[in-house]
Scaffold this motif. Structure first.
Motif, mmCIF file in Angstrom:
data_model
loop_
_atom_site.group_PDB
_atom_site.id
_atom_site.type_symbol
_atom_site.label_atom_id
_atom_site.label_comp_id
_atom_site.label_asym_id
_atom_site.label_seq_id
_atom_site.Cartn_x
_atom_site.Cartn_y
_atom_site.Cartn_z
ATOM 1 N N GLY A 44 1.196 8.806 47.946
ATOM 2 C CA GLY A 44 1.770 7.837 47.774
ATOM 3 C C GLY A 44 3.158 7.753 47.788
ATOM 4 O O GLY A 44 3.777 6.768 47.822
ATOM 5 N N LYS A 45 3.707 8.741 47.943
ATOM 6 C CA LYS A 45 5.636 8.760 47.461
ATOM 7 C C LYS A 45 5.409 9.566 49.449
ATOM 8 O O LYS A 45 5.337 9.606 50.153
ATOM 9 C CB LYS A 45 5.954 9.609 47.348
ATOM 10 C CG LYS A 45 5.905 9.077 45.510
ATOM 11 C CD LYS A 45 5.988 10.824 43.990
ATOM 12 C CE LYS A 45 6.600 9.861 43.503
ATOM 13 N NZ LYS A 45 6.871 11.121 42.319
ATOM 14 N N ARG A 46 6.847 8.575 50.069
ATOM 15 C CA ARG A 46 7.492 8.799 50.966
ATOM 16 C C ARG A 46 7.883 10.312 51.744
ATOM 17 O O ARG A 46 8.885 11.122 50.518
ATOM 18 C CB ARG A 46 8.661 8.347 51.902
ATOM 19 C CG ARG A 46 8.776 8.575 52.514
ATOM 20 C CD ARG A 46 10.125 7.710 53.043
ATOM 21 N NE ARG A 46 10.407 7.613 54.800
ATOM 22 C CZ ARG A 46 11.742 6.564 55.347
ATOM 23 N NH1 ARG A 46 12.415 5.988 54.741
ATOM 24 N NH2 ARG A 46 11.838 6.688 56.107
ATOM 25 N N MET A 47 7.262 11.436 52.506
ATOM 26 C CA MET A 47 7.735 12.788 52.196
ATOM 27 C C MET A 47 7.731 13.226 54.007
ATOM 28 O O MET A 47 7.706 12.615 54.983
ATOM 29 C CB MET A 47 6.385 13.818 51.713
ATOM 30 C CG MET A 47 5.605 13.132 51.703
ATOM 31 S SD MET A 47 4.525 14.028 50.898
ATOM 32 C CE MET A 47 4.991 15.113 49.087
ATOM 33 N N VAL A 48 8.085 14.620 54.107
ATOM 34 C CA VAL A 48 8.914 15.365 55.171
ATOM 35 C C VAL A 48 7.255 16.052 54.880
ATOM 36 O O VAL A 48 7.474 17.695 54.002
ATOM 37 C CB VAL A 48 9.745 15.777 55.609
ATOM 38 C CG1 VAL A 48 9.405 16.376 57.138
ATOM 39 C CG2 VAL A 48 10.675 13.993 55.678
ATOM 40 N N ILE A 49 6.317 16.297 55.950
ATOM 41 C CA ILE A 49 5.382 17.625 56.136
ATOM 42 C C ILE A 49 5.727 18.216 57.389
ATOM 43 O O ILE A 49 5.739 17.946 58.923
ATOM 44 C CB ILE A 49 3.850 17.058 56.203
ATOM 45 C CG1 ILE A 49 3.598 16.337 54.888
ATOM 46 C CG2 ILE A 49 3.217 17.968 55.953
ATOM 47 C CD1 ILE A 49 3.648 16.338 53.940
ATOM 48 N N GLU A 50 6.329 19.939 56.978
ATOM 49 C CA GLU A 50 6.495 20.600 58.217
ATOM 50 C C GLU A 50 5.145 21.253 58.686
ATOM 51 O O GLU A 50 5.017 22.144 57.435
ATOM 52 C CB GLU A 50 7.821 21.732 57.730
ATOM 53 C CG GLU A 50 8.210 22.605 58.632
ATOM 54 C CD GLU A 50 9.052 21.766 59.748
ATOM 55 O OE1 GLU A 50 8.562 22.614 60.506
ATOM 56 O OE2 GLU A 50 9.983 20.417 60.140
ATOM 57 N N THR A 51 5.323 21.233 59.444
ATOM 58 C CA THR A 51 3.702 21.832 60.073
ATOM 59 C C THR A 51 4.200 23.425 61.176
ATOM 60 O O THR A 51 5.370 22.948 61.421
ATOM 61 C CB THR A 51 2.883 20.862 60.953
ATOM 62 O OG1 THR A 51 3.438 20.934 61.664
ATOM 63 C CG2 THR A 51 2.650 19.677 59.805
#
Length: 92
Positions: A44-51
């Motif tokens: 539910g939080k805003r985030m950055v996902i590095e793939t």
């Protein structure tokens, strides 16, 4: 019919049947409990996902055993990312 086979020729490989290769018994998913616990705690939080292919920014909507769902803030589209493809997670 009589077929001539060269003595140095390798025999033809026997290919397995399709159901032997792609049946439900041969699908496995590696579950990483620490990663799952961390992802569920920031749901539910805003985030950055590095793939391995780049980064995705958005709100973490859902966490499943093998993938997560990220809702983009600007384009309102959803991204389904395999957990095995995640390099790191950074809340904003």
């Amino acid at each position: 019919m009589n077929y001539y086979r060269c003595p140095n020729q390798m025999p033809m490989p026997i290919m397995p049947r399709e159901r032997d290769c792609y049946g439900p018994d041969n699908r496995t998913t590696i579950v990483e409990p620490d990663v799952m616990k961390t992802l569920k705690s920031v749901k539910g939080k805003r985030m950055v996902i590095e793939t391995v292919r780049g980064s995705v920014e958005g709100i973490l909507e859902d966490v499943k055993v093998d993938h997560i769902v990220i809702k983009s803030v600007c384009s309102k589209s959803r991204f389904f990312i395999r957990i095995q493809e995640i390099v790191y997670v950074m809340p904003i």
